[in-house]
Design a protein around this motif. Sequence first.
Motif, PDB file in Angstrom:
ATOM      1  N   ALA A 168       0.837  -0.803   0.000  1.00  0.00           N
ATOM      2  CA  ALA A 168      -0.255   0.223  -0.118  1.00  0.00           C
ATOM      3  C   ALA A 168       0.811   1.384   0.018  1.00  0.00           C
ATOM      4  CB  ALA A 168      -1.059  -0.100   1.083  1.00  0.00           C
ATOM      5  N   LEU A 169       2.009   1.254   0.814  1.00  0.00           N
ATOM      6  CA  LEU A 169       2.353   2.669   0.964  1.00  0.00           C
ATOM      7  C   LEU A 169       3.356   2.877  -0.324  1.00  0.00           C
ATOM      8  CD1 LEU A 169       3.592   4.661   3.299  1.00  0.00           C
ATOM      9  CD2 LEU A 169       5.874   2.159   3.155  1.00  0.00           C
ATOM     10  N   LEU A 170       3.917   1.591  -0.737  1.00  0.00           N
ATOM     11  CA  LEU A 170       4.610   2.129  -2.606  1.00  0.00           C
ATOM     12  C   LEU A 170       3.725   2.124  -3.414  1.00  0.00           C
ATOM     13  CD1 LEU A 170       6.880  -1.612  -2.208  1.00  0.00           C
ATOM     14  CD2 LEU A 170       7.358   0.645  -1.509  1.00  0.00           C
ATOM     15  N   ARG A 171       2.618   2.388  -3.125  1.00  0.00           N
ATOM     16  CA  ARG A 171       1.369   1.796  -4.208  1.00  0.00           C
ATOM     17  C   ARG A 171       0.479   3.600  -4.160  1.00  0.00           C
ATOM     18  NH1 ARG A 171      -1.132  -2.947  -3.264  1.00  0.00           N
ATOM     19  NH2 ARG A 171      -2.774  -1.416  -1.516  1.00  0.00           N
ATOM     20  N   GLU A 172       1.098   3.837  -2.575  1.00  0.00           N
ATOM     21  CA  GLU A 172       1.088   5.385  -2.574  1.00  0.00           C
ATOM     22  C   GLU A 172       1.863   6.840  -3.465  1.00  0.00           C
ATOM     23  OE1 GLU A 172       0.686   8.116   1.312  1.00  0.00           O
ATOM     24  OE2 GLU A 172      -0.948   6.183   1.138  1.00  0.00           O
ATOM     25  N   ASP A 173       2.960   6.554  -2.661  1.00  0.00           N
ATOM     26  CA  ASP A 173       4.192   6.774  -3.680  1.00  0.00           C
ATOM     27  C   ASP A 173       3.515   7.104  -5.163  1.00  0.00           C
ATOM     28  OD1 ASP A 173       6.542   8.322  -3.306  1.00  0.00           O
ATOM     29  OD2 ASP A 173       7.706   6.703  -3.846  1.00  0.00           O
ATOM     30  N   ALA A 174       3.840   5.526  -5.232  1.00  0.00           N
ATOM     31  CA  ALA A 174       3.967   5.497  -7.098  1.00  0.00           C
ATOM     32  C   ALA A 174       3.163   6.731  -7.518  1.00  0.00           C
ATOM     33  CB  ALA A 174       3.483   4.772  -7.674  1.00  0.00           C
ATOM     34  N   LEU A 175       2.008   6.848  -6.848  1.00  0.00           N
ATOM     35  CA  LEU A 175       0.582   7.150  -6.924  1.00  0.00           C
ATOM     36  C   LEU A 175       1.025   8.702  -7.037  1.00  0.00           C
ATOM     37  CD1 LEU A 175      -2.329   5.460  -6.242  1.00  0.00           C
ATOM     38  CD2 LEU A 175      -1.942   6.158  -8.736  1.00  0.00           C
ATOM     39  N   GLY A 176       1.389   8.818  -6.085  1.00  0.00           N
ATOM     40  CA  GLY A 176       2.117  10.694  -6.330  1.00  0.00           C
ATOM     41  C   GLY A 176       2.785  10.820  -7.130  1.00  0.00           C
ATOM     42  N   ARG A 177       4.047   9.957  -7.395  1.00  0.00           N
ATOM     43  CA  ARG A 177       4.759  10.072  -8.386  1.00  0.00           C
ATOM     44  C   ARG A 177       4.708  10.991  -9.992  1.00  0.00           C
ATOM     45  NH1 ARG A 177      10.134   9.765  -6.010  1.00  0.00           N
ATOM     46  NH2 ARG A 177       9.295   9.032  -3.705  1.00  0.00           N
ATOM     47  N   LEU A 178       3.902   9.420 -10.279  1.00  0.00           N
ATOM     48  CA  LEU A 178       2.819   9.516 -11.479  1.00  0.00           C
ATOM     49  C   LEU A 178       2.013  11.259 -11.482  1.00  0.00           C
ATOM     50  CD1 LEU A 178       1.550   6.134 -11.435  1.00  0.00           C
ATOM     51  CD2 LEU A 178       3.120   7.289 -13.279  1.00  0.00           C
ATOM     52  N   ALA A 179       1.890  11.433 -10.271  1.00  0.00           N
ATOM     53  CA  ALA A 179       0.953  12.801 -10.537  1.00  0.00           C
ATOM     54  C   ALA A 179       1.816  14.008 -10.718  1.00  0.00           C
ATOM     55  CB  ALA A 179      -0.011  13.205  -9.249  1.00  0.00           C
ATOM     56  N   LEU A 180       2.828  13.465  -9.839  1.00  0.00           N
ATOM     57  CA  LEU A 180       4.003  15.066 -10.173  1.00  0.00           C
ATOM     58  C   LEU A 180       4.399  14.906 -11.119  1.00  0.00           C
ATOM     59  CD1 LEU A 180       6.294  17.112  -9.058  1.00  0.00           C
ATOM     60  CD2 LEU A 180       7.814  14.532  -8.388  1.00  0.00           C
ATOM     61  N   ILE A 181       4.897  13.675 -12.014  1.00  0.00           N
ATOM     62  CA  ILE A 181       4.942  13.801 -13.349  1.00  0.00           C
ATOM     63  C   ILE A 181       3.809  14.790 -14.511  1.00  0.00           C
ATOM     64  CG2 ILE A 181       4.767  12.473 -15.927  1.00  0.00           C
ATOM     65  CD1 ILE A 181       6.319  10.115 -14.565  1.00  0.00           C
ATOM     66  N   GLU A 182       2.695  14.342 -14.645  1.00  0.00           N
ATOM     67  CA  GLU A 182       1.592  15.360 -14.904  1.00  0.00           C
ATOM     68  C   GLU A 182       1.748  16.384 -14.546  1.00  0.00           C
ATOM     69  OE1 GLU A 182      -0.460  13.617 -16.788  1.00  0.00           O
ATOM     70  OE2 GLU A 182      -0.779  11.805 -16.231  1.00  0.00           O
ATOM     71  N   GLN A 183       1.538  17.323 -13.052  1.00  0.00           N
ATOM     72  CA  GLN A 183       2.228  18.659 -12.619  1.00  0.00           C
ATOM     73  C   GLN A 183       3.067  19.051 -13.017  1.00  0.00           C
ATOM     74  OE1 GLN A 183       4.610  19.636 -10.012  1.00  0.00           O
ATOM     75  NE2 GLN A 183       4.021  21.622 -10.254  1.00  0.00           N
ATOM     76  N   LEU A 184       4.197  18.024 -13.810  1.00  0.00           N
ATOM     77  CA  LEU A 184       5.602  18.473 -14.688  1.00  0.00           C
ATOM     78  C   LEU A 184       5.408  19.496 -16.034  1.00  0.00           C
ATOM     79  CD1 LEU A 184       8.474  16.999 -13.036  1.00  0.00           C
ATOM     80  CD2 LEU A 184       7.907  19.347 -12.356  1.00  0.00           C
ATOM     81  N   ASN A 185       3.782  18.141 -16.553  1.00  0.00           N
ATOM     82  CA  ASN A 185       3.619  18.445 -17.538  1.00  0.00           C
ATOM     83  C   ASN A 185       2.885  19.272 -17.901  1.00  0.00           C
ATOM     84  OD1 ASN A 185       5.390  16.021 -19.153  1.00  0.00           O
ATOM     85  ND2 ASN A 185       4.258  14.724 -18.665  1.00  0.00           N
ATOM     86  N   GLY A 186       2.761  20.115 -16.868  1.00  0.00           N
ATOM     87  CA  GLY A 186       1.547  21.360 -17.300  1.00  0.00           C
ATOM     88  C   GLY A 186      -0.071  20.672 -17.006  1.00  0.00           C
ATOM     89  N   TRP A 187      -0.551  19.587 -16.290  1.00  0.00           N
ATOM     90  CA  TRP A 187      -1.907  19.287 -16.417  1.00  0.00           C
ATOM     91  C   TRP A 187      -2.488  19.134 -14.633  1.00  0.00           C
ATOM     92  CZ3 TRP A 187      -4.258  18.157 -20.419  1.00  0.00           C
ATOM     93  CH2 TRP A 187      -3.447  18.254 -21.821  1.00  0.00           C
ATOM     94  N   PRO A 188      -2.360  20.647 -14.488  1.00  0.00           N
ATOM     95  CA  PRO A 188      -2.678  20.559 -13.087  1.00  0.00           C
ATOM     96  C   PRO A 188      -4.151  19.342 -12.571  1.00  0.00           C
ATOM     97  CG  PRO A 188      -3.099  22.020 -14.449  1.00  0.00           C
ATOM     98  CD  PRO A 188      -2.639  21.200 -14.483  1.00  0.00           C
ATOM     99  N   GLY A 189      -5.280  18.956 -13.391  1.00  0.00           N
ATOM    100  CA  GLY A 189      -6.338  18.046 -12.776  1.00  0.00           C
ATOM    101  C   GLY A 189      -5.743  16.573 -13.378  1.00  0.00           C
ATOM    102  N   ARG A 190      -5.385  16.361 -13.709  1.00  0.00           N
ATOM    103  CA  ARG A 190      -5.109  14.542 -13.729  1.00  0.00           C
ATOM    104  C   ARG A 190      -4.339  14.949 -12.589  1.00  0.00           C
ATOM    105  NH1 ARG A 190      -2.793  14.309 -20.010  1.00  0.00           N
ATOM    106  NH2 ARG A 190      -4.331  13.979 -21.280  1.00  0.00           N
ATOM    107  N   ALA A 191      -2.919  15.431 -12.436  1.00  0.00           N
ATOM    108  CA  ALA A 191      -2.186  15.737 -11.022  1.00  0.00           C
ATOM    109  C   ALA A 191      -3.252  15.052 -10.109  1.00  0.00           C
ATOM    110  CB  ALA A 191      -0.979  16.758 -11.246  1.00  0.00           C
TER     111      ALA A 191
END
Length: 881
Positions: A530-553
Motif C-alpha cells: 500500500a505504501l508503495l502504491r501510494e508513493d507511485a501514484l504521488g510520483r505519477l501525479a508529479l509527472i502530470e504536474q510537471l507536464n502542466g496537467w494540474p487536474g490530472r495531477a
Amino acid sequence: MRTRFAIPARPATFLRRDRLVTHLDQALGTPLTMVNGAAGAGKTLLLADWAAGVEGPLAWFTTDAADLGPGVFWAYLIEALRPAGVTLPPGGGSPADASHVPQTLLARLAAELSTREQPVILVLDEYDRVTDPEIAEQLEFVLHHAGAGLRLVLVTRTEPLLPLHRYRAAGDLTEIRGAELAFTPEEAAALLALHGLTLPVSAARALVERTRGWAAGLRLCALAAQEDPDPERYLKEFEADRSTVADFLLAEVLKRQSPEIQDLLLRVSVLERFGPELANALTGRSDAGPLLAGLHRDNAFVEHLGHDSYRLHPLFGEILRAHLRMREPGLEPELHGRAARWLRRSGSLTETLGHGAAAGDWEFTAGALVDDLAIGRLFTGLHSDDLVELFAGMAPEAHGPAPDLVRAARDLARRDPDHGLAHLHRAEQALTELRRAADPPDTAAAELSCALLKALAARLTGAAGPAEEAAEAAVRLRERVPARLLDEHPEVTALLQAHLGSALLWAGRFDEARAALTEVADCAGGAATALLREDALGRLALIEQLNGWPGRAERTARAAMTETERFGLPQPAGSGVARLVLAAVAVDRNELRRAHALLTVADAPHAALCDPVLEAGRALATARLHLARGDTRAALAATEPAVAAVTESPWVRTQTALVAAAAHLAAGRAEAAVELLEERLPDDRGPAVVAAARARLAAGRPDAARELLDLLRPDGRTGPAVTVRATLVRAQAADDTGDPAAARRLVAQALHDARRDLLRRPFLEAGPWIRPFLTTAPLRALAEDWLTPGSAHGTSPSAASGSTPASVPPEDRPPPVVEELSGRERDVVLRLSRMMSTEEIAADLYVSVNTVKTHLKSAYRKLSVNRRNDAVRRARELGLI
C-alpha cells in the motif's frame, strides 16, 4: 469447624459490580449455578456480596480440604443446612462413617428439601477442592431429587464433575465464567478510587489490558501503589516479578502444579502464543496437548485462543520468565533458539525473527529474513517499523551475507548510500565464496535482495543507469527464486519497480518512469504494498504536474492519499510527494493558505521513501509558494535543496531556473532572466520556452517572444498550466504591438482553457495589462465565479481569487486542513452547499444514509467544524468546493 459455614466478610475496598449481581439473581430460578474462574478472580467476594442481599434461607459451606471423604463432606453439608431450617430425623441425620454415606440418608435429605415451599440456596465455595467422583455423583442425586427445594451454587476454579451439559440443554444452569468476572476499565478505575488512587480511565484501560481485568492483580497493584510516592507511575510501570502479584501467582497457581507441569509452564513462558507441538519441542515431551487443555480447563492462567493455540496470562508469563531466569540461568536464550528453529520449519517468519533475535543468533535471524525473500519488509508493510527496531539490536560481530544485507538495508533506509553500498559489497563477496563451495547453497533469494538494495541505492543517488542494471539483474534472478516466495512477497517486485521509476523520474525520462510507476500503482499485495502504491501514484501525479496537467495531477494525488487509509496506515505515511503535488496545484490556483497547509504536513514522509525527487519536489513547491507571495529572496533560498543531489536532474535544473528567472523579472531584470533561460532551451520545449518568451517580452522584444513560442508544437503532452501561460504571453505581445483584437481573442482562449482547472496564477503573473480585458463584457462572463466575482465590481484577479495577500501573517489565516478530504467527502460537502438533506445526498450518490453520515463525520473532523453550515463555509474558504 464452624468457620466453614460463615459467609466471608467483604473488605472496605470491595467494589460492588451490579452487572454480576444481576446475573447471579438468575440463580434463584435455576437448580444449578456455577461461578468458574481463576484464583483471585473475585468469585468468593462476589458470592458473599450477593448472598448478603438474598432473601430467604441460604447455607454456605467452604470445602477447603482436598481430602474430604464422602462421609465427612455430607456431615459438614448437613450441618451447614441446619441454620437454613433443613433438619433430618434424630439418629439418622448424619453419616457415621467418614469415608461412606448411606444412600438412604441422601434420599431422606432430598425428600426433606423437596417438601419445602421456599427453596434453600446452598453455596459450596472452593468446590474445586472436592475431587472425589463419588461425592459429585451423590450431589447430583440430591440436587435432582430435591426438585424446586434446592438451589445449588458452586464456586470453583475447575469444571465440576457434574453432567453440566444436561443442565445447559434444559436451561437449568446459570454460569459466570472468567471473562465475565474480569474488571472493565471503568470498574478498575472505581476500584482504584476506593484505594484512594485517582487514575484516568485511559490509564486504567492499560492496566486492565496487562492484568486482563484480574481482580486479585488489580487489588494487589492498588495496595502496592498506595505505598509508592508516584502511584500512577507505579501502576503503569510496575515489575510484575517484584511484587505481591508474583507471590500470589507462584503460591496459588504454579506451586499447586506437579513438577512436570511446572517445567512445562516455565518453558512455554518465553512464547507469546503456542500450540502443543511447539510446547513439546521446548520441553522434550509428547503429551503437551492434554496438559495444556487441562490447565486451561482448570483456570490455571493458560488462555485458549482456539485452533489448538494457547497463551499465558500476561502477568503470569512475566513472573514465570523471571522465575525461569532465577531457577535455570542461561536456559531462556536456548529456548528462544529452539522456538525460532521450530517456527522456521513451520513457516512462521515473524515469530521466527522475534525468537531468533531474543536468542541472540543474528546469523540465523538475518538468514531467515533473507532466505524468505522478506528483506523488503524492512521498508514497507504494516510491521516494517517493528522489523527495523528488531534488527537495530543486531550484534556487530554477526558475519555472513545475510547480516551484511540487513545492515545495508538499514543504512539505505537512513539515506546513507556510502555505508549501505559498502555492506552490499561485503555481502556480494560472501555470496561469491558460497557459490564456489563444493556443495553451494541456494543463494537466489540473497542475490535478488542484493539487486533490490542496489536499486534503492541508485534511487537515493538519482542514478538511472545503476537502477536499470539492478532491475535487469532482478529479472534474471526471479527465474531462480521459488514462485512461492515471489507470491508471498509482492513487495519485492513493487520495490524494484518503484526504485527504478523514481530514478528514471529524477533523470527526466518521464515516459519510462511512468511505465515503471504505473506497474507499482497497479500491483496487488494489500497492506504489504500500500505504501508503495501510494508513493507511485504521488510520483505519477508529479509527472502530470510537471507536464502542466494540474487536474490530472490532482486526481492522481488524491487517489494516492486514500491508498494507505484502507489499511490503517498512519497519515502522512508515504504521501509526501502527493501532498507536494497538491500544494503545487494549489499555488497554480492561487489557493495559498491551502498550499501552505499541505507543505507543512508534507514535511514528515516515510523514511524509506525519502529521495532526491521528494526533496526537490518539496523545495520547488515551497519556492513557488514564496514567489506567489512576492518573497523572491525566500523563493531562491528554498531552491537550494533541489540542486543538492549527487546527480543532477534536468527537470529540477529547469524548474530551479524558472524560479530564478521569475525572481529576476520581479526585480525588473528582464535581460538577466532571458540570459538565464536561454541556457535551458536545448533541454526543454515546455515551461522554459514559455518563461523565456515571457522574459523576452518583458525585455521589449515581442517578435522574439512569438518566434520562441512557435517552437512549441501541440503534441498532447503539454497541459494547460503551460499552454495557458503561452497563450497569455502571445496575448500580451499582441497588445504591445497594437493588436487589441488578437489580444482579446487570446485572453478568451486562455480563460477558456484555464477555467476547468481553475488556473488563476497565470493571470496574476501576467501583470496589469490584462485587467482592462477582464472587465470587458465578452471576457467578463468567462472569468466570473472562478477568477472574478462578477462584472459589476470590475475586481482584479488577485482580489477575486480568494487568496490571502502575502502581508497577512499565517496566524491570521483560517486553520489549514491537515488531512485531505477524500473524493467522496468532497462530493458530500458539495451537496451540502446546495442545501440537500442527508437523505437527498444519499439518493443522489446512490449510497446509504449511514454512509453519508460517515463521510460527513470524517469531513467535519478534517475541516475542524461541527455543523453543516460551518463545513460549507470552511470548504469554500479553502477552495475545496
